[in-house]
Write a protein that holds these residues in place. Sequence first.
Motif, PDB file in Angstrom:
ATOM      1  N   THR A  33     -97.537  -8.084 -58.981  1.00  0.00           N
ATOM      2  CA  THR A  33     -96.583  -7.483 -59.910  1.00  0.00           C
ATOM      3  C   THR A  33     -95.746  -6.459 -59.162  1.00  0.00           C
ATOM      4  OG1 THR A  33     -98.073  -7.804 -61.793  1.00  0.00           O
ATOM      5  CG2 THR A  33     -96.321  -6.161 -62.044  1.00  0.00           C
ATOM      6  N   VAL A  34     -94.450  -6.604 -59.257  1.00  0.00           N
ATOM      7  CA  VAL A  34     -93.532  -5.734 -58.526  1.00  0.00           C
ATOM      8  C   VAL A  34     -93.267  -4.484 -59.355  1.00  0.00           C
ATOM      9  CG1 VAL A  34     -91.246  -5.551 -57.480  1.00  0.00           C
ATOM     10  CG2 VAL A  34     -92.492  -7.736 -57.415  1.00  0.00           C
ATOM     11  N   ALA A  35     -93.466  -3.332 -58.766  1.00  0.00           N
ATOM     12  CA  ALA A  35     -93.274  -2.067 -59.469  1.00  0.00           C
ATOM     13  C   ALA A  35     -91.805  -1.834 -59.776  1.00  0.00           C
ATOM     14  CB  ALA A  35     -93.822  -0.914 -58.632  1.00  0.00           C
ATOM     15  N   THR A  36     -91.557  -1.054 -60.819  1.00  0.00           N
ATOM     16  CA  THR A  36     -90.194  -0.679 -61.173  1.00  0.00           C
ATOM     17  C   THR A  36     -89.527   0.018 -59.997  1.00  0.00           C
ATOM     18  OG1 THR A  36     -90.768  -0.429 -63.497  1.00  0.00           O
ATOM     19  CG2 THR A  36     -88.770   0.666 -62.744  1.00  0.00           C
ATOM     20  N   GLN A  37     -88.364  -0.448 -59.623  1.00  0.00           N
ATOM     21  CA  GLN A  37     -87.697   0.069 -58.441  1.00  0.00           C
ATOM     22  C   GLN A  37     -86.703   1.175 -58.796  1.00  0.00           C
ATOM     23  OE1 GLN A  37     -88.544  -0.549 -55.432  1.00  0.00           O
ATOM     24  NE2 GLN A  37     -87.014   0.863 -54.661  1.00  0.00           N
ATOM     25  N   GLN A  38     -86.903   2.336 -58.236  1.00  0.00           N
ATOM     26  CA  GLN A  38     -86.017   3.469 -58.507  1.00  0.00           C
ATOM     27  C   GLN A  38     -84.848   3.521 -57.516  1.00  0.00           C
ATOM     28  OE1 GLN A  38     -86.460   5.219 -61.201  1.00  0.00           O
ATOM     29  NE2 GLN A  38     -88.378   4.224 -61.713  1.00  0.00           N
ATOM     30  N   HIS A 151     -85.145  -5.075 -52.980  1.00  0.00           N
ATOM     31  CA  HIS A 151     -86.239  -4.290 -52.389  1.00  0.00           C
ATOM     32  C   HIS A 151     -87.458  -5.171 -52.170  1.00  0.00           C
ATOM     33  CE1 HIS A 151     -89.710  -1.505 -52.323  1.00  0.00           C
ATOM     34  NE2 HIS A 151     -88.896  -0.767 -51.604  1.00  0.00           N
ATOM     35  N   TYR A 152     -87.770  -6.019 -53.137  1.00  0.00           N
ATOM     36  CA  TYR A 152     -88.904  -6.948 -52.983  1.00  0.00           C
ATOM     37  C   TYR A 152     -88.660  -7.911 -51.824  1.00  0.00           C
ATOM     38  CZ  TYR A 152     -91.865 -10.994 -53.894  1.00  0.00           C
ATOM     39  OH  TYR A 152     -92.741 -12.039 -53.758  1.00  0.00           O
ATOM     40  N   MET A 153     -87.458  -8.432 -51.749  1.00  0.00           N
ATOM     41  CA  MET A 153     -87.115  -9.384 -50.687  1.00  0.00           C
ATOM     42  C   MET A 153     -87.240  -8.744 -49.311  1.00  0.00           C
ATOM     43  SD  MET A 153     -83.582 -11.571 -50.386  1.00  0.00           S
ATOM     44  CE  MET A 153     -83.581 -13.188 -49.604  1.00  0.00           C
ATOM     45  N   GLU A 154     -86.718  -7.532 -49.177  1.00  0.00           N
ATOM     46  CA  GLU A 154     -86.729  -6.860 -47.886  1.00  0.00           C
ATOM     47  C   GLU A 154     -88.129  -6.376 -47.497  1.00  0.00           C
ATOM     48  OE1 GLU A 154     -83.965  -6.478 -45.646  1.00  0.00           O
ATOM     49  OE2 GLU A 154     -83.567  -8.136 -47.017  1.00  0.00           O
ATOM     50  N   SER A 155     -88.877  -5.866 -48.454  1.00  0.00           N
ATOM     51  CA  SER A 155     -90.203  -5.330 -48.143  1.00  0.00           C
ATOM     52  C   SER A 155     -91.180  -6.422 -47.736  1.00  0.00           C
ATOM     53  CB  SER A 155     -90.759  -4.553 -49.342  1.00  0.00           C
ATOM     54  OG  SER A 155     -90.899  -5.397 -50.475  1.00  0.00           O
ATOM     55  N   HIS A 156     -90.934  -7.665 -48.180  1.00  0.00           N
ATOM     56  CA  HIS A 156     -91.809  -8.781 -47.799  1.00  0.00           C
ATOM     57  C   HIS A 156     -91.160  -9.697 -46.755  1.00  0.00           C
ATOM     58  CE1 HIS A 156     -93.646  -7.491 -51.601  1.00  0.00           C
ATOM     59  NE2 HIS A 156     -94.739  -8.087 -51.185  1.00  0.00           N
ATOM     60  N   GLN A 157     -89.915  -9.378 -46.381  1.00  0.00           N
ATOM     61  CA  GLN A 157     -89.178 -10.172 -45.386  1.00  0.00           C
ATOM     62  C   GLN A 157     -89.095 -11.653 -45.778  1.00  0.00           C
ATOM     63  OE1 GLN A 157     -87.388  -9.033 -42.431  1.00  0.00           O
ATOM     64  NE2 GLN A 157     -87.590  -7.344 -43.898  1.00  0.00           N
ATOM     65  N   VAL A 161     -85.892 -15.728 -52.499  1.00  0.00           N
ATOM     66  CA  VAL A 161     -86.645 -15.125 -53.603  1.00  0.00           C
ATOM     67  C   VAL A 161     -86.139 -15.685 -54.924  1.00  0.00           C
ATOM     68  CG1 VAL A 161     -87.089 -13.006 -54.900  1.00  0.00           C
ATOM     69  CG2 VAL A 161     -87.224 -12.992 -52.404  1.00  0.00           C
ATOM     70  N   SER A 162     -87.059 -16.264 -55.671  1.00  0.00           N
ATOM     71  CA  SER A 162     -86.785 -16.692 -57.039  1.00  0.00           C
ATOM     72  C   SER A 162     -87.225 -15.569 -57.969  1.00  0.00           C
ATOM     73  CB  SER A 162     -87.578 -17.971 -57.343  1.00  0.00           C
ATOM     74  OG  SER A 162     -87.474 -18.311 -58.716  1.00  0.00           O
ATOM     75  N   SER A 163     -86.476 -15.361 -59.037  1.00  0.00           N
ATOM     76  CA  SER A 163     -86.803 -14.298 -59.981  1.00  0.00           C
ATOM     77  C   SER A 163     -86.732 -14.845 -61.408  1.00  0.00           C
ATOM     78  CB  SER A 163     -85.856 -13.108 -59.803  1.00  0.00           C
ATOM     79  OG  SER A 163     -85.982 -12.560 -58.496  1.00  0.00           O
ATOM     80  N   ILE A 245     -91.113 -17.534 -48.809  1.00  0.00           N
ATOM     81  CA  ILE A 245     -90.536 -17.657 -50.152  1.00  0.00           C
ATOM     82  C   ILE A 245     -91.359 -16.819 -51.125  1.00  0.00           C
ATOM     83  CG2 ILE A 245     -90.089 -19.265 -52.062  1.00  0.00           C
ATOM     84  CD1 ILE A 245     -89.661 -21.391 -49.830  1.00  0.00           C
ATOM     85  N   GLY A 246     -90.691 -16.079 -51.994  1.00  0.00           N
ATOM     86  CA  GLY A 246     -91.396 -15.228 -52.942  1.00  0.00           C
ATOM     87  C   GLY A 246     -90.838 -15.319 -54.347  1.00  0.00           C
ATOM     88  N   PHE A 247     -91.598 -14.785 -55.274  1.00  0.00           N
ATOM     89  CA  PHE A 247     -91.157 -14.680 -56.665  1.00  0.00           C
ATOM     90  C   PHE A 247     -91.255 -13.224 -57.076  1.00  0.00           C
ATOM     91  CE2 PHE A 247     -91.668 -14.587 -61.250  1.00  0.00           C
ATOM     92  CZ  PHE A 247     -90.686 -15.467 -61.673  1.00  0.00           C
ATOM     93  N   CYS A 248     -90.159 -12.664 -57.572  1.00  0.00           N
ATOM     94  CA  CYS A 248     -90.115 -11.247 -57.946  1.00  0.00           C
ATOM     95  C   CYS A 248     -90.645 -11.081 -59.373  1.00  0.00           C
ATOM     96  CB  CYS A 248     -88.694 -10.708 -57.829  1.00  0.00           C
ATOM     97  SG  CYS A 248     -88.577  -8.921 -58.029  1.00  0.00           S
TER      98      CYS A 248
END
Length: 378
Positions: A33-38, A151-157, A161-163, A245-248
């Motif tokens: 679960t991706v935290a709320t990004q400030q 932020h999710y894409m960059e932090s996991h390289q 990214v599908s959302s 490949i990731g899912f946000c």
Amino acid sequence: MAIQLISTLLAVFAVVYMVLVCYMRRGWHILPTVATQQEPGAAVTVSILIAARNEEANIARTLTDILAQEFPKELLEIIVIDDHSTDNTSAIVQSFAGQGVKLLKMNESRPLNSYKKKAITEAIAMAKGDVIVTTDADCRMGPKWLATVIHYMESHQHFLVSSPVAYSEERSFFETLQTLEFLYLIGLGAAGIGNGYPSTCNGANLAYRRKVFHDLGGFNGIDRLASGDDELFLHKVTAKYPGRIGFCKSRQAIVYTDAKSNLREFISQRKRWASKSTQYKNKGIVALGVAIWLFNLLLLLAGVGSFFIGSLFSVFIVAFGSKLLVELIFLYPLCRFTERVSLLGYLPVLSLLHIIYMVYIGLAGNVGKYEWKGRYVK
């Protein structure tokens, strides 16, 4: 003999379906679960692309939402590609030029089968962003959408990214059923990524690196179909970079769109989506799709047959009950994620209608042409 065969096959495919859906439930569960990004995080440049055709009723609110993003304006580029609109789409987009929105007008004189892929390819050729983000001209998003995804894409390289995408503002019982069914589809795509076997995504909320797009030759090899700028490109990326490949999984990353207002538009959309299935390079995914289709076909045969042969009724009830239960198990966390748990009350109706729908779309989606944005394509 035929009754026994149907009963046996239905029992086998019911077990296969339950195991498959439980496996997909696992895929959703293990996604972080991706935290709320400030804050937007890394200073990466982003180009948001919107292919639009006759969207004068929607494009202004979509652009307003994008311009309200809590993301550095100097890192953001917005390009709208007008795909031969016959309404005021271009004029509305041009009214946002003072806020940095760019308009690209397609001018092909000869018919194409894949206008959207052509539109995205031309936009990427002029885009300056390191990351390409695609969405649709009828979408809404919250102010932290872009920062959360990037932020999710960059932090996991990640390279792609599908959302999440969800329907909202239902105006009828039919649209409410679509909302629940669409959650199921989005959940399957997310779960496939969670399990390490990406299969589906949605171009209304998709991000990928521009360099990867060029390295893979863009849409070359998948441009025979009008659709597939999302799923088929996902499969190209998966084939070369399976672990990137990731899912946000974040409520802040949800993009909202509208369900189809009538059955004709719904069927046309689903035929378009189904048309991509036989083009998958991973034949394991195709085989699973065929197995699910056969399960629904057997359910339909047993259901219809029970009106004439009483012994088939109990077989149908057990198989349908198994289907309903496992779908409830899968959909409950998805409905909680989107804060739409009340939709589960419609699941028995949806699950029953889904049998007929799956059998029909599985055939119709791979035969002939369908209508998309006023054009008949294949």
